[in-house]
Design an enzyme around this catalytic site. Structure first.
Site, PDB file in Angstrom:
ATOM      1  N   THR A 145     114.389  62.244   9.584  1.00 56.73           N
ATOM      2  CA  THR A 145     114.727  62.762  10.534  1.00 56.73           C
ATOM      3  C   THR A 145     114.328  64.483  10.321  1.00 56.73           C
ATOM      4  O   THR A 145     113.944  65.029   9.438  1.00 56.73           O
ATOM      5  CB  THR A 145     116.224  63.145  10.198  1.00 56.73           C
ATOM      6  OG1 THR A 145     117.078  64.119  11.022  1.00 56.73           O
ATOM      7  CG2 THR A 145     116.695  63.421   8.895  1.00 56.73           C
ATOM      8  N   ASP A 146     114.501  65.148  11.470  1.00 59.61           N
ATOM      9  CA  ASP A 146     114.150  66.652  11.861  1.00 59.61           C
ATOM     10  C   ASP A 146     114.858  67.581  10.898  1.00 59.61           C
ATOM     11  O   ASP A 146     114.418  68.572  10.660  1.00 59.61           O
ATOM     12  CB  ASP A 146     114.156  66.876  13.305  1.00 59.61           C
ATOM     13  CG  ASP A 146     115.399  66.822  13.950  1.00 59.61           C
ATOM     14  OD1 ASP A 146     116.629  66.487  13.116  1.00 59.61           O
ATOM     15  OD2 ASP A 146     115.659  67.360  15.096  1.00 59.61           O
ATOM     16  N   GLU A 147     115.760  66.857  10.382  1.00 66.13           N
ATOM     17  CA  GLU A 147     116.805  67.737   9.770  1.00 66.13           C
ATOM     18  C   GLU A 147     116.232  68.069   8.351  1.00 66.13           C
ATOM     19  O   GLU A 147     116.805  68.895   7.674  1.00 66.13           O
ATOM     20  CB  GLU A 147     118.258  66.911   9.530  1.00 66.13           C
ATOM     21  CG  GLU A 147     118.895  66.767  10.856  1.00 66.13           C
ATOM     22  CD  GLU A 147     120.474  66.708  10.786  1.00 66.13           C
ATOM     23  OE1 GLU A 147     120.960  67.156   9.712  1.00 66.13           O
ATOM     24  OE2 GLU A 147     121.107  66.298  11.409  1.00 66.13           O
ATOM     25  N   TYR A 170     123.594  65.623   3.580  1.00 63.68           N
ATOM     26  CA  TYR A 170     122.653  64.345   4.416  1.00 63.68           C
ATOM     27  C   TYR A 170     121.562  64.349   4.453  1.00 63.68           C
ATOM     28  O   TYR A 170     120.432  63.671   4.298  1.00 63.68           O
ATOM     29  CB  TYR A 170     123.412  64.239   6.020  1.00 63.68           C
ATOM     30  CG  TYR A 170     122.373  63.567   6.676  1.00 63.68           C
ATOM     31  CD1 TYR A 170     122.419  62.307   6.845  1.00 63.68           C
ATOM     32  CD2 TYR A 170     121.758  64.187   7.986  1.00 63.68           C
ATOM     33  CE1 TYR A 170     121.439  61.460   7.621  1.00 63.68           C
ATOM     34  CE2 TYR A 170     120.802  63.652   8.704  1.00 63.68           C
ATOM     35  CZ  TYR A 170     120.721  62.284   8.663  1.00 63.68           C
ATOM     36  OH  TYR A 170     119.905  61.676   9.457  1.00 63.68           O
ATOM     37  N   LYS A 174     118.002  62.423   2.878  1.00 65.31           N
ATOM     38  CA  LYS A 174     117.104  62.059   3.637  1.00 65.31           C
ATOM     39  C   LYS A 174     115.752  62.740   3.156  1.00 65.31           C
ATOM     40  O   LYS A 174     114.733  61.751   3.111  1.00 65.31           O
ATOM     41  CB  LYS A 174     117.207  62.363   5.252  1.00 65.31           C
ATOM     42  CG  LYS A 174     118.403  61.698   5.822  1.00 65.31           C
ATOM     43  CD  LYS A 174     118.417  60.307   5.949  1.00 65.31           C
ATOM     44  CE  LYS A 174     117.028  59.732   6.875  1.00 65.31           C
ATOM     45  NZ  LYS A 174     117.180  58.370   6.844  1.00 65.31           N
TER      46      LYS A 174
HETATM   47  P1  NAD Z   1     124.065  54.520  11.881  1.00 66.30           P
HETATM   48  O1  NAD Z   1     125.082  55.297  11.123  1.00 66.30           O
HETATM   49  O2  NAD Z   1     124.352  54.395  13.291  1.00 66.30           O
HETATM   50  O3  NAD Z   1     123.719  53.352  11.650  1.00 66.30           O
HETATM   51  C1  NAD Z   1     123.354  53.216   9.976  1.00 66.30           C
HETATM   52  C2  NAD Z   1     123.280  51.529   9.654  1.00 66.30           C
HETATM   53  O4  NAD Z   1     122.848  51.632   8.478  1.00 66.30           O
HETATM   54  C3  NAD Z   1     124.662  51.057   9.796  1.00 66.30           C
HETATM   55  O5  NAD Z   1     124.506  49.660  10.614  1.00 66.30           O
HETATM   56  C4  NAD Z   1     125.042  50.811   8.517  1.00 66.30           C
HETATM   57  O6  NAD Z   1     126.018  49.658   8.254  1.00 66.30           O
HETATM   58  C5  NAD Z   1     123.870  50.633   7.915  1.00 66.30           C
HETATM   59  N1  NAD Z   1     123.840  50.916   6.338  1.00 66.30           N
HETATM   60  C6  NAD Z   1     124.280  52.201   5.863  1.00 66.30           C
HETATM   61  N2  NAD Z   1     124.391  52.049   4.390  1.00 66.30           N
HETATM   62  C7  NAD Z   1     123.523  50.792   3.868  1.00 66.30           C
HETATM   63  C8  NAD Z   1     123.262  50.231   2.949  1.00 66.30           C
HETATM   64  N3  NAD Z   1     123.508  50.803   1.768  1.00 66.30           N
HETATM   65  N4  NAD Z   1     122.726  48.962   3.059  1.00 66.30           N
HETATM   66  C9  NAD Z   1     122.521  48.346   4.295  1.00 66.30           C
HETATM   67  N5  NAD Z   1     122.802  48.895   5.408  1.00 66.30           N
HETATM   68  C10 NAD Z   1     123.451  50.042   5.338  1.00 66.30           C
HETATM   69  O7  NAD Z   1     122.646  55.577  11.969  1.00 66.30           O
HETATM   70  P2  NAD Z   1     121.532  55.778  13.276  1.00 66.30           P
HETATM   71  O8  NAD Z   1     122.140  56.953  13.993  1.00 66.30           O
HETATM   72  O9  NAD Z   1     121.401  54.610  13.956  1.00 66.30           O
HETATM   73  O10 NAD Z   1     120.263  56.268  12.247  1.00 66.30           O
HETATM   74  C11 NAD Z   1     119.548  55.397  11.830  1.00 66.30           C
HETATM   75  C12 NAD Z   1     118.433  56.088  10.889  1.00 66.30           C
HETATM   76  O11 NAD Z   1     117.812  57.159  11.727  1.00 66.30           O
HETATM   77  C13 NAD Z   1     119.135  56.787   9.933  1.00 66.30           C
HETATM   78  O12 NAD Z   1     118.219  56.812   8.710  1.00 66.30           O
HETATM   79  C14 NAD Z   1     119.244  58.185  10.092  1.00 66.30           C
HETATM   80  O13 NAD Z   1     118.978  59.176   9.091  1.00 66.30           O
HETATM   81  C15 NAD Z   1     118.078  58.154  11.116  1.00 66.30           C
HETATM   82  N6  NAD Z   1     117.886  59.390  12.094  1.00 66.30           N
HETATM   83  C16 NAD Z   1     119.028  59.449  12.873  1.00 66.30           C
HETATM   84  C17 NAD Z   1     119.048  60.345  13.984  1.00 66.30           C
HETATM   85  C18 NAD Z   1     120.219  60.423  15.019  1.00 66.30           C
HETATM   86  O14 NAD Z   1     120.319  61.513  15.746  1.00 66.30           O
HETATM   87  N7  NAD Z   1     120.992  59.525  15.192  1.00 66.30           N
HETATM   88  C19 NAD Z   1     117.958  61.123  14.318  1.00 66.30           C
HETATM   89  C20 NAD Z   1     116.904  61.039  13.427  1.00 66.30           C
HETATM   90  C21 NAD Z   1     116.915  60.200  12.204  1.00 66.30           C
HETATM   91  O1  TDX Z   2     132.559  67.764  17.002  1.00 61.25           O
HETATM   92  C1  TDX Z   2     131.535  68.181  16.879  1.00 61.25           C
HETATM   93  N1  TDX Z   2     131.284  69.261  17.497  1.00 61.25           N
HETATM   94  C2  TDX Z   2     130.142  70.174  17.549  1.00 61.25           C
HETATM   95  O2  TDX Z   2     130.104  71.321  17.894  1.00 61.25           O
HETATM   96  C3  TDX Z   2     130.277  67.324  16.492  1.00 61.25           C
HETATM   97  C4  TDX Z   2     130.285  66.084  15.855  1.00 61.25           C
HETATM   98  C5  TDX Z   2     129.107  67.933  16.660  1.00 61.25           C
HETATM   99  N2  TDX Z   2     128.943  69.485  17.041  1.00 61.25           N
HETATM  100  C6  TDX Z   2     127.689  70.060  16.982  1.00 61.25           C
HETATM  101  C7  TDX Z   2     126.915  70.009  15.596  1.00 61.25           C
HETATM  102  C8  TDX Z   2     125.337  70.002  16.134  1.00 61.25           C
HETATM  103  O3  TDX Z   2     125.067  71.296  16.354  1.00 61.25           O
HETATM  104  O4  TDX Z   2     126.735  69.470  17.926  1.00 61.25           O
HETATM  105  C9  TDX Z   2     125.404  69.263  17.350  1.00 61.25           C
HETATM  106  C10 TDX Z   2     125.047  67.599  17.302  1.00 61.25           C
HETATM  107  O5  TDX Z   2     125.733  67.277  16.264  1.00 61.25           O
HETATM  108  P1  TDX Z   2     125.698  65.650  15.558  1.00 61.25           P
HETATM  109  O6  TDX Z   2     125.970  64.835  16.823  1.00 61.25           O
HETATM  110  O7  TDX Z   2     126.708  65.756  14.464  1.00 61.25           O
HETATM  111  O8  TDX Z   2     124.372  65.586  15.155  1.00 61.25           O
HETATM  112  P2  TDX Z   2     123.372  66.737  13.999  1.00 61.25           P
HETATM  113  O9  TDX Z   2     124.196  67.248  12.921  1.00 61.25           O
HETATM  114  O10 TDX Z   2     122.347  67.626  14.717  1.00 61.25           O
HETATM  115  O11 TDX Z   2     122.477  65.526  13.447  1.00 61.25           O
HETATM  116  C11 TDX Z   2     122.026  64.244  14.123  1.00 61.25           C
HETATM  117  O12 TDX Z   2     120.579  64.618  14.420  1.00 61.25           O
HETATM  118  C12 TDX Z   2     119.764  64.337  13.393  1.00 61.25           C
HETATM  119  C13 TDX Z   2     122.169  62.984  13.685  1.00 61.25           C
HETATM  120  O13 TDX Z   2     123.663  62.749  13.351  1.00 61.25           O
HETATM  121  C14 TDX Z   2     121.398  62.892  12.364  1.00 61.25           C
HETATM  122  O14 TDX Z   2     121.739  61.223  11.767  1.00 61.25           O
HETATM  123  C15 TDX Z   2     119.984  62.920  12.428  1.00 61.25           C
HETATM  124  O15 TDX Z   2     119.264  63.022  11.370  1.00 61.25           O
END
Ligand code: NAD
Ligand code: TDX
Length: 369
Positions: A145-147, A170, A174
């Site tokens: 992730t970019d985080e 988190y 990562k």
């Molecule tokens: P999500 O939380 O929707 O899905 C995570 C999945 O992993 C779920 O199905 C969960 O059951 C499974 N899981 C969790 N722990 C596990 C374990 N120990 N063994 C097997 N399965 C397990 O997450 P997402 O938003 O789809 O993110 C997927 C990946 O992408 C993550 O690694 C996250 O860090 C990364 N990512 C997410 C974002 C975003 O904005 N959502 C951005 C950049 C990177």
């Molecule tokens: O209730 C809220 N109010 C609010 O202001 C929530 C849930 C979020 N926010 C803000 C926090 C962030 O600035 O919105 C922005 C986006 O928040 P999230 O959806 O929680 O995302 P973020 O924290 O940016 O992280 C996401 O992007 C990188 C994903 O959850 C991560 O899994 C990914 O790695």
């Protein structure tokens, strides 16, 4: 190993019942190119087998998918599955920053120990390949992730060689996962690649995240808890673009390399929220300014040149992606109501109860400020 341009045929997709992982599975199987996928997913609160329903409903695609419920930190389950795979794509993680502030342990168990178990299994398979017991070592792709870069100053964009500086539990988990991958590349010569995706949005995203939380709350005319001044900036990437970036790096990425997958729209949260309310026909008065997330990163922004040079760029404009996303949540109430059940109410109360009690009107939108 130089990757096969046709791509690996048998994939182990961990976390494939989550938001981005399930999109990857749906999109890869919809190509009908002979790829076989085993999904290994623990089905935490965030995982949902229903996310794979479109595959199950198509007999040809369903025949290419196997689902195994299990934990990536469980070596007994992981070993044989990696043994059968040409490549491992690891989406599995605890993914919500706010939950990592409340309860970090599961983040470390999956993000560090789980990644370690996957890497050890890949190392054993690479040794088997070296001994002639399998045709090629597995490729490992870590979805990151970019985080991991931490907050990025205005005017800058993170490039892959920048030092990492994670600021939430988190992001630290990562970053640790990525560092382990790098160590296995150097120490054991593992064929591994890393992607760093931007903030992702779209259908099937758990309603704990900003965009689906605000859509589903607004549909129910509930308060929308905007953290702090709401001027934090995120760069938004549509989910199928993120899945395509992962697929592209899996096929074409150079071993040992890390690739940024940036979004298409760098926007303050207030602007995103205004766009949601406009589409839903709901008033800005639903938005409440609540106490900020501790350690809240002000801005994420990545440079995408390296992955563009490899042949991938995002394709879905933010306005079109948001249209599709809002329409999907409107049409799929049963899906998000199920996600907002079980432990949801306890989580919501812990995360927002006190914040909303201390909230105030959010003032003008970003555009009006
Ligand atoms: P999500 O939380 O929707 O899905 C995570 C999945 O992993 C779920 O199905 C969960 O059951 C499974 N899981 C969790 N722990 C596990 C374990 N120990 N063994 C097997 N399965 C397990 O997450 P997402 O938003 O789809 O993110 C997927 C990946 O992408 C993550 O690694 C996250 O860090 C990364 N990512 C997410 C974002 C975003 O904005 N959502 C951005 C950049 C990177
Ligand atoms: O209730 C809220 N109010 C609010 O202001 C929530 C849930 C979020 N926010 C803000 C926090 C962030 O600035 O919105 C922005 C986006 O928040 P999230 O959806 O929680 O995302 P973020 O924290 O940016 O992280 C996401 O992007 C990188 C994903 O959850 C991560 O899994 C990914 O790695």
């Amino acid at each position: 190993m130089s990757p096969d341009p046709a791509g690996p045929r048998r994939l182990l997709v961990t976390g494939g019942a989550g938001f981005i992982g399930s999109c990857f599975v749906r999109d890869v199987l919809a190509r009908r190119d002979g790829t076989e996928i085993t999904v290994l997913d623990k089905l935490t609160y965030a995982g949902n087998e229903a996310n794979l329903a479109p595959v199950r409903e198509d007999p040809d695609q369903a025949a290419q998918l196997r689902f195994v419920r299990g934990d990536i930190a469980d070596a007994a389950i992981v070993g044989p599955l990696v043994g059968e795979a040409d490549a491992v794509v690891n989406f599995a993680a605890e993914s919500h920053v706010d939950r990592s502030i409340l309860d970090p342990e599961a983040f470390l168990r999956t993000g560090v120990l789980g990644v370690h178990v996957l890497l050890e299994a890949c190392r054993r398979e690479a040794e088997r390949a070296a001994a002639g017991d399998r045709s090629a070592p597995p490729r490992y792709l870590q979805v990151s992730t970019d985080e991991v870069y931490g907050t990025v100053a205005e005017g800058r964009r993170s490039v892959e060689d920048d030092p990492i500086g994670p600021r939430s539990p988190y992001a630290a988990a990562k970053a640790a996962g990525e560092l382990l991958v790098g160590a296995y590349v150097v120490t054991h010569g593992l064929d591994a690649v890393v992607t760093r995706g931007a903030n992702t949005y779209g259908p099937y995203q758990h309603p704990e995240k900003l965009i689906p939380l605000f859509i589903t709350n607004a549909i129910e005319d509930r308060d929308l808890p905007l953290y702090g001044d709401g001027l934090q900036v995120r760069d938004w990437l549509y989910v199928s673009d993120h899945a395509a970036a992962v697929d592209h790096v899996l096929r074409h990425g150079a071993a040992g390399e890390t690739y940024n997958a940036p979004g298409v729209a760098e926007l303050p949260n207030r602007t995103v929220v205004a766009g949601l309310l406009e589409r839903l026909g709901k008033p800005w008065s639903l938005v409440r300014s609540v106490p900020d997330r501790p350690g809240h990163d002000r801005r994420y922004a990545m440079d995408g040149t390296k992955l563009a040079d490899l042949g991938w760029s995002p394709t879905v404009p933010f306005e079109a992606g948001l249209d599709r996303t809002v329409a999907w949540y409107r049409a799929n109430e049963a899906w998000w109501r199920a996600a907002r059940s079980g432990d949801w109410h306890d989580y919501y109360e812990r995360q927002y109860g006190d914040r909303l009690a201390r909230s105030e009107a959010a003032g003008p939108t970003a555009a009006e400020r």
